[in-house]
Motif scaffolding. Structure first.
Motif, PDB file in Angstrom:
ATOM      1  N   LEU A 183       0.807  -1.218   0.000  1.00 56.50           N
ATOM      2  CA  LEU A 183       0.000   0.000   0.000  1.00 56.50           C
ATOM      3  C   LEU A 183       0.842   1.270   0.000  1.00 56.50           C
ATOM      4  CD1 LEU A 183      -2.767  -1.049   2.570  1.00 56.50           C
ATOM      5  CD2 LEU A 183      -3.089  -0.668   0.110  1.00 56.50           C
ATOM      6  N   SER A 184       2.051   1.193   0.520  1.00 56.17           N
ATOM      7  CA  SER A 184       2.879   2.394   0.694  1.00 56.17           C
ATOM      8  C   SER A 184       3.767   2.674  -0.516  1.00 56.17           C
ATOM      9  CB  SER A 184       3.772   2.231   1.925  1.00 56.17           C
ATOM     10  OG  SER A 184       4.717   3.284   1.981  1.00 56.17           O
ATOM     11  N   PRO A 185       3.680   3.880  -1.108  1.00 57.86           N
ATOM     12  CA  PRO A 185       4.591   4.216  -2.217  1.00 57.86           C
ATOM     13  C   PRO A 185       6.039   4.319  -1.774  1.00 57.86           C
ATOM     14  CG  PRO A 185       3.282   6.132  -1.574  1.00 57.86           C
ATOM     15  CD  PRO A 185       2.727   4.957  -0.821  1.00 57.86           C
ATOM     16  N   ARG A 186       6.268   4.384  -0.491  1.00 54.77           N
ATOM     17  CA  ARG A 186       7.636   4.439   0.029  1.00 54.77           C
ATOM     18  C   ARG A 186       8.319   3.070  -0.070  1.00 54.77           C
ATOM     19  NH1 ARG A 186       9.791   7.948   4.989  1.00 54.77           N
ATOM     20  NH2 ARG A 186      11.439   6.598   5.789  1.00 54.77           N
ATOM     21  N   SER A 187       7.563   2.002   0.175  1.00 58.05           N
ATOM     22  CA  SER A 187       8.133   0.656   0.100  1.00 58.05           C
ATOM     23  C   SER A 187       7.733  -0.090  -1.171  1.00 58.05           C
ATOM     24  CB  SER A 187       7.712  -0.169   1.330  1.00 58.05           C
ATOM     25  OG  SER A 187       6.313  -0.146   1.505  1.00 58.05           O
ATOM     26  N   ASN A 188       6.749   0.416  -1.886  1.00 56.74           N
ATOM     27  CA  ASN A 188       6.310  -0.183  -3.140  1.00 56.74           C
ATOM     28  C   ASN A 188       6.688   0.744  -4.287  1.00 56.74           C
ATOM     29  OD1 ASN A 188       4.991  -1.203  -5.372  1.00 56.74           O
ATOM     30  ND2 ASN A 188       2.996  -1.393  -4.391  1.00 56.74           N
ATOM     31  N   GLN A 189       7.736   0.384  -4.989  1.00 56.28           N
ATOM     32  CA  GLN A 189       8.217   1.197  -6.110  1.00 56.28           C
ATOM     33  C   GLN A 189       8.091   0.447  -7.427  1.00 56.28           C
ATOM     34  OE1 GLN A 189      12.162   2.578  -4.972  1.00 56.28           O
ATOM     35  NE2 GLN A 189      11.386   3.539  -3.100  1.00 56.28           N
TER      36      GLN A 189
END
Length: 429
Positions: A183-189
């Motif tokens: 869900l997180s754009p910080r950990s999902n690139q």
């Protein structure tokens, strides 16, 4: 009309929870090295069942033995054999002996798997956890076919616990574990169908909900634990959470538990992370509240009608009642108090006005260590040490049937470290 803590909660699937108090999910570490439930887990959950909560949530039941939250997690990553099914059934029987619900929290740790379990855990993207100390390894990005297998295992796990006598499931999509990582754009690139837009980042969670619902049928409670926000710059924020909650309601979930934070920003523990907390577009009174996430749930209530559970910080009965009265919560989650006071729900329903705050009573850290904990590495150590005190209380409840409130935080840390070492050694045989 005022709803009291003693009143039942009827879920969309038709199931009824006997009262508005739930034992929140807390990691136990009491399974065998191979992830099989034990007599210690039965003793622990029997005590909690007798304690009067309308619903008990298990700690992380992992769908992949190579991605544990900690050694001693229960693991269901394949069709249970006869021995495993019997152990699950015996656990469920003890945990429901007082007529309460017992739900399995099913999870995959992703990059928050400790290095001693897996030096290269799978994750949405190869983004390493930003914590000092070297406890976590270098993650490897999941392939599309591996993601499909993870969804299948969530459904398999849900069907297994339903067959064993559990009365519901909670899909863990909070606190920085795998579904939260997506869900997180910080950990999902990622740049495929699982990355980029929020719709894509939520795809694995929604696919998992659909697969679990198919596996357990329409009358079995299916819930999701979701972050109100990660509270990190560039992470999953409150606006994202509002949208995902709407999608989850449309997907037919029966309850959403609102929480927040990750290992990097442990808002769920009520402590500071290693970086400044990212402000969220929600009422500022959250910062002053005893219960951390009530205002977030209240803002969500304006968008959805699905029942909401709020956990984190509740100690005073009047605050719990206010959360119900405001519409911000339909179910109150109790965690740390029940590591010592296993009958906290019964005591609240009988008239107790406030639960104990063990952190304050025990003065877990001398003044010099509190000062040193402002340094990043020691701050992480201090946070885990406090957690280990609660882990040790749970361990004592399971092994001996009673907690030890006067246990020092140092002895607790030593005990849990030794236990984890033993479990890892047994796992590697």
């Amino acid at each position: 009309m005022t709803v009291t803590l003693a009143e039942p909660l009827t879920l969309p699937c038709g199931a009824s929870i006997p009262n508005r108090l739930a034992k929140a999910a807390m990691t136990e570490g009491l399974a065998t090295p191979d992830g099989v439930p034990t007599a210690e887990l039965e003793r622990l959950y029997g005590l909690w069942s007798d304690g009067g909560a309308g619903m008990l949530l298990s700690g992380n039941i992992q769908i992949d033995r190579d991605h544990l939250e900690r050694p001693g997690n229960v693991v269901i990553d394949r069709e249970p054999d006869a021995a495993m099914q019997a152990a699950l059934s015996s656990w469920a029987k003890a945990a429901t002996r007082n007529g309460n619900h017992f739900w399995a929290q099913i999870s995959h740790a992703g990059r928050q798997t400790m290095k001693m379990i897996n030096p290269h855990p799978k994750a949405p993207s190869p983004v390493k956890l930003g914590l000092p100390g070297g406890q976590f390894g270098e993650p490897v990005a999941l392939q599309s076919e591996e993601i499909s297998e993870i969804v299948r295992r969530f459904a398999l796990c849900a069907a297994a616990v339903q067959s064993a006598g559990f009365t519901g499931v909670q899909i863990h999509a909070a606190h920085g574990y795998l579904l939260s990582q997506f869900l997180s754009p910080r950990s999902n690139q990622r740049s495929d169908e699982y990355g980029g837009s929020l719709e894509n980042r939520a795809r694995v969670l929604l696919d998992t909900v659909a697969a679990v619902r198919t596996a357990v049928g329409p009358a079995f409670p299916v819930s999701v634990k979701l972050n109100s926000a990660d509270f990190q710059k560039g992470g999953f924020d409150f606006d994202d959470s509002l949208q995902v909650v709407e999608w989850l309601e449309q997907a037919g979930v029966d309850l959403i538990e609102i929480s927040g934070g990750t290992y990097e920003q442990p808002k769920l523990l009520g402590v500071e992370g290693l970086e400044a907390e990212e402000p969220q577009a929600v009422a500022q009174s959250t910062q002053q509240r005893e219960a951390y996430f009530v205002d977030f749930a209240l803002a969500m209530r304006a968008k959805v009608s699905v029942p909401l559970m709020v956990t984190g910080g509740f100690r005073r009965k009047e605050v719990m009642q206010q959360a119900l009265d405001s519409g911000g919560a339909d179910l109150i989650g109790l965690g740390r108090p029940m590591c010592v006071m296993t009958d906290a729900p019964n005591q609240l329903l009988a008239g107790l006005t406030e639960l104990p705050r063990y952190e304050n009573q025990l003065a877990l850290f001398p003044q010099w260590l509190t000062f040193l904990s402002k340094l990043n590495a020691l701050k992480v150590m201090a946070t885990f040490a406090v957690q280990y005190w609660y882990y040790a209380q749970i361990d004592r409840l399971g092994r001996h049937g009673k907690a030890k409130p006067d246990l020092s935080v140092f002895q607790a840390s030593k005990d849990i470290a030794a236990l984890q070492k033993t479990l890892i050694k047994g796992r590697n045989r």
